[in-house]
Design a protein around this motif. Structure first.
Motif, PDB file in Angstrom:
ATOM      1  N   TRP A   1       0.824  -1.220   0.000  1.00 50.31           N
ATOM      2  CA  TRP A   1       0.000   0.000   0.000  1.00 50.31           C
ATOM      3  C   TRP A   1       0.853   1.263   0.000  1.00 50.31           C
ATOM      4  O   TRP A   1       0.413   2.325  -0.450  1.00 50.31           O
TER       5      TRP A   1
ATOM      6  N   LEU B   1       1.643   6.801  -1.576  1.00 50.65           N
ATOM      7  CA  LEU B   1       2.567   7.903  -1.861  1.00 50.65           C
ATOM      8  C   LEU B   1       2.282   8.492  -3.238  1.00 50.65           C
ATOM      9  O   LEU B   1       2.276   9.712  -3.417  1.00 50.65           O
TER      10      LEU B   1
ATOM     11  N   LEU C   1      -1.089  10.499  -3.205  1.00 52.20           N
ATOM     12  CA  LEU C   1      -1.177  11.661  -2.320  1.00 52.20           C
ATOM     13  C   LEU C   1      -0.017  12.629  -2.488  1.00 52.20           C
ATOM     14  O   LEU C   1      -0.179  13.832  -2.291  1.00 52.20           O
ATOM     15  N   VAL C   2       1.162  12.114  -2.819  1.00 54.23           N
ATOM     16  CA  VAL C   2       2.331  12.999  -2.975  1.00 54.23           C
ATOM     17  C   VAL C   2       2.551  13.316  -4.457  1.00 54.23           C
ATOM     18  O   VAL C   2       2.843  14.444  -4.831  1.00 54.23           O
TER      19      VAL C   2
ATOM     20  N   PRO D   1      11.025   7.768   9.657  1.00 57.20           N
ATOM     21  CA  PRO D   1       9.950   8.529   9.013  1.00 57.20           C
ATOM     22  C   PRO D   1      10.241  10.027   8.919  1.00 57.20           C
ATOM     23  O   PRO D   1       9.915  10.661   7.906  1.00 57.20           O
TER      24      PRO D   1
ATOM     25  N   VAL E   1      10.359  12.071   5.393  1.00 61.35           N
ATOM     26  CA  VAL E   1       9.505  13.224   5.084  1.00 61.35           C
ATOM     27  C   VAL E   1      10.361  14.432   4.727  1.00 61.35           C
ATOM     28  O   VAL E   1      10.079  15.157   3.760  1.00 61.35           O
TER      29      VAL E   1
ATOM     30  N   LEU F   1      10.206  16.474   1.263  1.00 62.94           N
ATOM     31  CA  LEU F   1       9.814  17.886   1.244  1.00 62.94           C
ATOM     32  C   LEU F   1      10.914  18.759   0.648  1.00 62.94           C
ATOM     33  O   LEU F   1      10.630  19.700  -0.109  1.00 62.94           O
TER      34      LEU F   1
ATOM     35  N   ALA G   1       2.051   5.360   7.825  1.00 66.85           N
ATOM     36  CA  ALA G   1       0.956   6.128   7.215  1.00 66.85           C
ATOM     37  C   ALA G   1       1.050   7.614   7.578  1.00 66.85           C
ATOM     38  O   ALA G   1       0.758   8.477   6.745  1.00 66.85           O
TER      39      ALA G   1
ATOM     40  N   ALA H   1       3.765   9.365   8.144  1.00 68.92           N
ATOM     41  CA  ALA H   1       4.816   9.975   7.328  1.00 68.92           C
ATOM     42  C   ALA H   1       4.290  10.279   5.923  1.00 68.92           C
ATOM     43  O   ALA H   1       4.567  11.343   5.363  1.00 68.92           O
ATOM     44  N   VAL H   2       3.513   9.360   5.368  1.00 69.21           N
ATOM     45  CA  VAL H   2       2.932   9.581   4.037  1.00 69.21           C
ATOM     46  C   VAL H   2       2.028  10.802   4.052  1.00 69.21           C
ATOM     47  O   VAL H   2       2.099  11.671   3.163  1.00 69.21           O
TER      48      VAL H   2
ATOM     49  N   VAL I   1       1.961  13.384   6.229  1.00 69.38           N
ATOM     50  CA  VAL I   1       2.688  14.644   6.461  1.00 69.38           C
ATOM     51  C   VAL I   1       3.406  15.073   5.185  1.00 69.38           C
ATOM     52  O   VAL I   1       3.367  16.253   4.800  1.00 69.38           O
ATOM     53  N   LEU I   2       4.045  14.115   4.498  1.00 70.33           N
ATOM     54  CA  LEU I   2       4.730  14.436   3.245  1.00 70.33           C
ATOM     55  C   LEU I   2       3.725  14.941   2.205  1.00 70.33           C
ATOM     56  O   LEU I   2       3.993  15.905   1.482  1.00 70.33           O
ATOM     57  N   ALA I   3       2.552  14.300   2.163  1.00 68.87           N
ATOM     58  CA  ALA I   3       1.524  14.714   1.200  1.00 68.87           C
ATOM     59  C   ALA I   3       1.037  16.132   1.498  1.00 68.87           C
ATOM     60  O   ALA I   3       0.925  16.965   0.598  1.00 68.87           O
TER      61      ALA I   3
END
Lengths: 237, 102
Positions: free
Chosen positions: A44, A49, A52-53, A72, A76, A80, B3, B5-6, B8-10
């Motif tokens: 998943w 990712l 959403l990203v 994590p 991130v 970013l 999840a 981390a995903v 927050v990055l998003a």
């Protein structure tokens, strides 16, 4: 300035380029899904990712840092840092995503489609209408292609269908995608090419230093733009 | 990577994406600034391509990938269709690895 058939042929050639980028990014996306799952992440994760990203290099960087033990927070931060480059893209594309060009929800949806590729497609067009067309066409097509291929790659690796993605040379695809995207904007820009060469050397050197966080070297490379060069020629068009 | 981390990055990525168009109405860009922004973005992409081609973690990626990417870049510079260049890079890298080049 352009006759009607010329506009249509321009749109056709943009459409063809978009299809080719979808194909190439699809390969990269499939390799992202496969490599991520092959690195031991759940199926998943690459799918979420990507939805959403929706930023290839940030996704690779985040997963790479996580797989390398960065945790994590590090993952991130790397993602970013890489995505700070969409800020200048967004400023440059004000006539595509600004209040007047994209009123209401279209603007908020369009922002999610802002990537290296869609910015490159839009900025390559000479007029605001053509920029809008190129942005939305490439954005929607790439969103569909990228997510479908990431999911396919993740599922293929999750079921053990693919074997070793490195044996397929998939890791060589992504740099070539980036090079192809940037080629048109550098073709007529000698100072830009010099800055790019300098920045690339700086980024590679910094990456090889232990302790420099992922994402920092490529951002530091941008400083190469400030290196003095021959005075920029105004746009001749 | 979990999840949170995903998410927050998003969220952070979306904020960066939306900031450009939101600020553009207030911040006026000169032609010079526009040129530098475009050039900065191009430098960033080339730096990403170079590090992606040559490095893995904090080390060198190996000859197979570097050679595949170099071939792909030469094809791009010769205006060969995009997908051909990308597939050629992957195939050359795969063949080199198959032949034992790392």
């Amino acid at each position: 300035m352009f006759a009607k058939e010329n506009v249509r042929s321009v749109e056709r050639s943009v459409g063809r380029d978009i299809a080719l980028v979808c194909l190439a990014d699809g390969l990269v996306g499939a390799s992202f899904g496969a490599v991520t799952v092959a690195d031991g992440m759940p199926v998943w994760l690459p799918i979420a990712l990507s939805l959403l990203v929706f930023a290839g290099s940030a996704q690779f960087a985040a997963v790479g840092v996580a797989a390398g033990g960065g945790g994590p927070v590090g993952a991130v931060a790397a993602g970013l840092l890489l995505n700070t480059r969409v800020l200048p893209f967004g400023l440059a594309l004000a006539d595509v995503l600004g209040k007047d060009a994209a009123p209401g929800p279209r603007r908020w949806l369009g922002a999610h489609l802002l990537t290296d590729e869609t910015a490159a497609f839009a900025l390559a067009q000479p007029t605001p209408e053509r920029r809008r067309f190129a942005f939305w066409a490439s954005g929607l097509a790439l969103f569909a292609a990228w997510n479908a291929c990431v999911a396919a790659g993740a599922l293929a690796a999750g079921t053990g269908l693919l074997g070793d993605p490195d044996a397929l040379g998939l890791d060589a695809a992504y740099p070539v995608v980036l090079a192809a995207l940037v080629a048109p904007s550098l073709r007529g820009d000698a100072p830009g090419r010099r800055a790019a060469g300098l920045g690339a050397a700086l980024a590679v050197a910094l990456t090889l230093l232990p302790g420099v966080p992922a994402g920092v070297p490529v951002l530091a490379a941008v400083a190469a733009v400030a290196v003095p060069s021959a005075p920029a020629r105004g746009r001749a068009r | 990577m979990n999840a949170w981390a995903v998410l927050v990055l998003a969220a952070g990525t979306y904020a960066l994406r939306v900031a450009g168009p939101l600020l553009a109405g207030r911040v006026r860009l000169t032609d010079r600034a526009r040129l530098l922004l475009a050039r900065g973005a191009a430098v960033l992409l080339v730096a990403l391509a170079a590090t992606g081609a040559l490095t893995e973690g904090h080390g060198l990626a190996g000859w197979a990938r570097a050679a595949g990417v170099a071939a792909g870049v030469v094809l791009v510079a010769r205006r060969v269709p995009f997908a051909v260049a990308v597939v050629a890079a992957a195939v050359l890298t795969a063949l080199l690895r198959w032949a034992g080049v790392r």
